[in-house]
Design a protein around this motif. Structure first.
Motif, PDB file in Angstrom:
ATOM      1  N   TYR A  14       0.834  -1.208   0.000  1.00  0.00           N
ATOM      2  CA  TYR A  14       0.000   0.000   0.000  1.00  0.00           C
ATOM      3  C   TYR A  14       0.867   1.256   0.000  1.00  0.00           C
ATOM      4  O   TYR A  14       0.576   2.217  -0.711  1.00  0.00           O
ATOM      5  CB  TYR A  14      -0.941   0.017   1.206  1.00  0.00           C
ATOM      6  CG  TYR A  14      -2.063  -0.982   1.098  1.00  0.00           C
ATOM      7  CD1 TYR A  14      -3.067  -0.835   0.137  1.00  0.00           C
ATOM      8  CD2 TYR A  14      -2.129  -2.081   1.950  1.00  0.00           C
ATOM      9  CE1 TYR A  14      -4.105  -1.747   0.035  1.00  0.00           C
ATOM     10  CE2 TYR A  14      -3.165  -3.001   1.850  1.00  0.00           C
ATOM     11  CZ  TYR A  14      -4.151  -2.827   0.898  1.00  0.00           C
ATOM     12  OH  TYR A  14      -5.177  -3.735   0.791  1.00  0.00           O
ATOM     13  N   TRP A  16       3.983   1.502  -1.095  1.00  0.00           N
ATOM     14  CA  TRP A  16       4.670   1.591  -2.382  1.00  0.00           C
ATOM     15  C   TRP A  16       3.726   2.085  -3.476  1.00  0.00           C
ATOM     16  O   TRP A  16       4.104   2.840  -4.350  1.00  0.00           O
ATOM     17  CB  TRP A  16       5.270   0.238  -2.762  1.00  0.00           C
ATOM     18  CG  TRP A  16       6.457  -0.144  -1.934  1.00  0.00           C
ATOM     19  CD1 TRP A  16       7.425   0.692  -1.445  1.00  0.00           C
ATOM     20  CD2 TRP A  16       6.829  -1.449  -1.498  1.00  0.00           C
ATOM     21  NE1 TRP A  16       8.362  -0.022  -0.732  1.00  0.00           N
ATOM     22  CE2 TRP A  16       8.025  -1.340  -0.758  1.00  0.00           C
ATOM     23  CE3 TRP A  16       6.259  -2.710  -1.678  1.00  0.00           C
ATOM     24  CZ2 TRP A  16       8.664  -2.432  -0.194  1.00  0.00           C
ATOM     25  CZ3 TRP A  16       6.894  -3.805  -1.110  1.00  0.00           C
ATOM     26  CH2 TRP A  16       8.090  -3.668  -0.375  1.00  0.00           C
ATOM     27  N   GLU A  17       2.474   1.653  -3.416  1.00  0.00           N
ATOM     28  CA  GLU A  17       1.512   2.015  -4.451  1.00  0.00           C
ATOM     29  C   GLU A  17       0.892   3.390  -4.220  1.00  0.00           C
ATOM     30  O   GLU A  17       0.741   4.177  -5.150  1.00  0.00           O
ATOM     31  CB  GLU A  17       0.401   0.958  -4.493  1.00  0.00           C
ATOM     32  CG  GLU A  17      -0.642   1.208  -5.554  1.00  0.00           C
ATOM     33  CD  GLU A  17      -1.759   0.177  -5.532  1.00  0.00           C
ATOM     34  OE1 GLU A  17      -2.884   0.533  -5.905  1.00  0.00           O
ATOM     35  OE2 GLU A  17      -1.505  -0.977  -5.137  1.00  0.00           O
ATOM     36  N   LYS A  18       0.521   3.698  -2.987  1.00  0.00           N
ATOM     37  CA  LYS A  18      -0.251   4.906  -2.687  1.00  0.00           C
ATOM     38  C   LYS A  18       0.589   6.086  -2.217  1.00  0.00           C
ATOM     39  O   LYS A  18       0.136   7.218  -2.243  1.00  0.00           O
ATOM     40  CB  LYS A  18      -1.302   4.605  -1.594  1.00  0.00           C
ATOM     41  CG  LYS A  18      -2.159   3.389  -1.848  1.00  0.00           C
ATOM     42  CD  LYS A  18      -3.108   3.590  -2.987  1.00  0.00           C
ATOM     43  CE  LYS A  18      -4.040   2.389  -3.112  1.00  0.00           C
ATOM     44  NZ  LYS A  18      -4.847   2.413  -4.308  1.00  0.00           N
ATOM     45  N   GLY A  19       1.811   5.816  -1.717  1.00  0.00           N
ATOM     46  CA  GLY A  19       2.626   6.898  -1.167  1.00  0.00           C
ATOM     47  C   GLY A  19       2.379   7.056   0.326  1.00  0.00           C
ATOM     48  O   GLY A  19       1.875   6.140   0.981  1.00  0.00           O
ATOM     49  N   LEU A  21       0.961   7.592   3.938  1.00  0.00           N
ATOM     50  CA  LEU A  21      -0.371   7.320   4.489  1.00  0.00           C
ATOM     51  C   LEU A  21      -0.383   7.440   6.001  1.00  0.00           C
ATOM     52  O   LEU A  21       0.599   7.106   6.663  1.00  0.00           O
ATOM     53  CB  LEU A  21      -0.807   5.894   4.147  1.00  0.00           C
ATOM     54  CG  LEU A  21      -0.993   5.505   2.692  1.00  0.00           C
ATOM     55  CD1 LEU A  21      -1.100   3.989   2.560  1.00  0.00           C
ATOM     56  CD2 LEU A  21      -2.231   6.174   2.133  1.00  0.00           C
ATOM     57  N   GLN A  25      -5.888   6.110   7.028  1.00  0.00           N
ATOM     58  CA  GLN A  25      -6.059   5.994   5.573  1.00  0.00           C
ATOM     59  C   GLN A  25      -5.762   4.571   5.110  1.00  0.00           C
ATOM     60  O   GLN A  25      -6.473   4.038   4.248  1.00  0.00           O
ATOM     61  CB  GLN A  25      -5.121   6.959   4.846  1.00  0.00           C
ATOM     62  CG  GLN A  25      -5.468   8.412   5.010  1.00  0.00           C
ATOM     63  CD  GLN A  25      -4.403   9.297   4.381  1.00  0.00           C
ATOM     64  OE1 GLN A  25      -3.229   9.191   4.731  1.00  0.00           O
ATOM     65  NE2 GLN A  25      -4.815  10.147   3.451  1.00  0.00           N
ATOM     66  N   LEU A  26      -4.723   3.970   5.655  1.00  0.00           N
ATOM     67  CA  LEU A  26      -4.365   2.599   5.312  1.00  0.00           C
ATOM     68  C   LEU A  26      -5.537   1.663   5.589  1.00  0.00           C
ATOM     69  O   LEU A  26      -5.873   0.807   4.775  1.00  0.00           O
ATOM     70  CB  LEU A  26      -3.130   2.173   6.118  1.00  0.00           C
ATOM     71  CG  LEU A  26      -2.616   0.756   5.933  1.00  0.00           C
ATOM     72  CD1 LEU A  26      -2.181   0.514   4.492  1.00  0.00           C
ATOM     73  CD2 LEU A  26      -1.463   0.493   6.886  1.00  0.00           C
ATOM     74  N   TYR A  29      -8.305   1.119   2.932  1.00  0.00           N
ATOM     75  CA  TYR A  29      -8.045   0.285   1.757  1.00  0.00           C
ATOM     76  C   TYR A  29      -8.445  -1.177   1.972  1.00  0.00           C
ATOM     77  O   TYR A  29      -8.509  -1.942   1.018  1.00  0.00           O
ATOM     78  CB  TYR A  29      -6.576   0.361   1.340  1.00  0.00           C
ATOM     79  CG  TYR A  29      -6.208   1.721   0.794  1.00  0.00           C
ATOM     80  CD1 TYR A  29      -6.775   2.189  -0.386  1.00  0.00           C
ATOM     81  CD2 TYR A  29      -5.309   2.538   1.458  1.00  0.00           C
ATOM     82  CE1 TYR A  29      -6.448   3.440  -0.888  1.00  0.00           C
ATOM     83  CE2 TYR A  29      -4.976   3.788   0.963  1.00  0.00           C
ATOM     84  CZ  TYR A  29      -5.553   4.232  -0.210  1.00  0.00           C
ATOM     85  OH  TYR A  29      -5.239   5.464  -0.697  1.00  0.00           O
ATOM     86  N   TYR A  65       5.701   6.774   5.508  1.00  0.00           N
ATOM     87  CA  TYR A  65       6.080   6.644   4.103  1.00  0.00           C
ATOM     88  C   TYR A  65       7.184   5.601   3.982  1.00  0.00           C
ATOM     89  O   TYR A  65       7.913   5.337   4.936  1.00  0.00           O
ATOM     90  CB  TYR A  65       6.523   7.988   3.510  1.00  0.00           C
ATOM     91  CG  TYR A  65       7.705   8.616   4.214  1.00  0.00           C
ATOM     92  CD1 TYR A  65       9.009   8.359   3.800  1.00  0.00           C
ATOM     93  CD2 TYR A  65       7.514   9.466   5.298  1.00  0.00           C
ATOM     94  CE1 TYR A  65      10.093   8.940   4.438  1.00  0.00           C
ATOM     95  CE2 TYR A  65       8.590  10.053   5.952  1.00  0.00           C
ATOM     96  CZ  TYR A  65       9.871   9.785   5.520  1.00  0.00           C
ATOM     97  OH  TYR A  65      10.948  10.341   6.173  1.00  0.00           O
TER      98      TYR A  65
END
Length: 97
Positions: A14, A16-19, A21, A25-26, A29, A65
């Motif tokens: 997450y 790596w993909e979303k930046g 968090l 927020q995590l 998902y 991050y």
């Protein structure tokens, strides 16, 4: 480089993909049944202790991050496999017995 558990790799995916968090927020998902906030928070802090994540402070909360790129992790994982199973020889990995 330390190896990650399947759950840790999932969480790192997450980042790596979303930046960057926040844990809240995590959590968004994940599909139901969602993991408990404290469970995710504990794993994220563990990933930071291992050097995979870092954070910025916003008031009394942290935005995490990735401190290690997915490419860096993949290369490290491949090196571990080669070292463990093929006597540190990339050529040995290509041979079949």
């Amino acid at each position: 480089m330390k190896r990650l558990t399947a759950k840790e790799e999932e969480i790192m995916g997450y980042f790596w993909e979303k930046g960057p968090l926040f844990v809240k927020q995590l959590l968004e998902y994940y599909e139901e049944p969602k993991p408990h906030f404290n469970t995710l928070s504990t794993i994220v802090r563990g990933l930071e202790d291992k050097g995979f994540l870092s954070h910025n402070t916003f008031g009394n909360t942290y935005q995490y991050y990735a401190a290690v790129s997915e490419t860096e992790y993949s290369k490290g994982t491949l090196k571990n496999v080669i070292a463990k199973y093929f006597n540190n020889s990339y050529l040995g990995a290509g041979q079949t017995h």
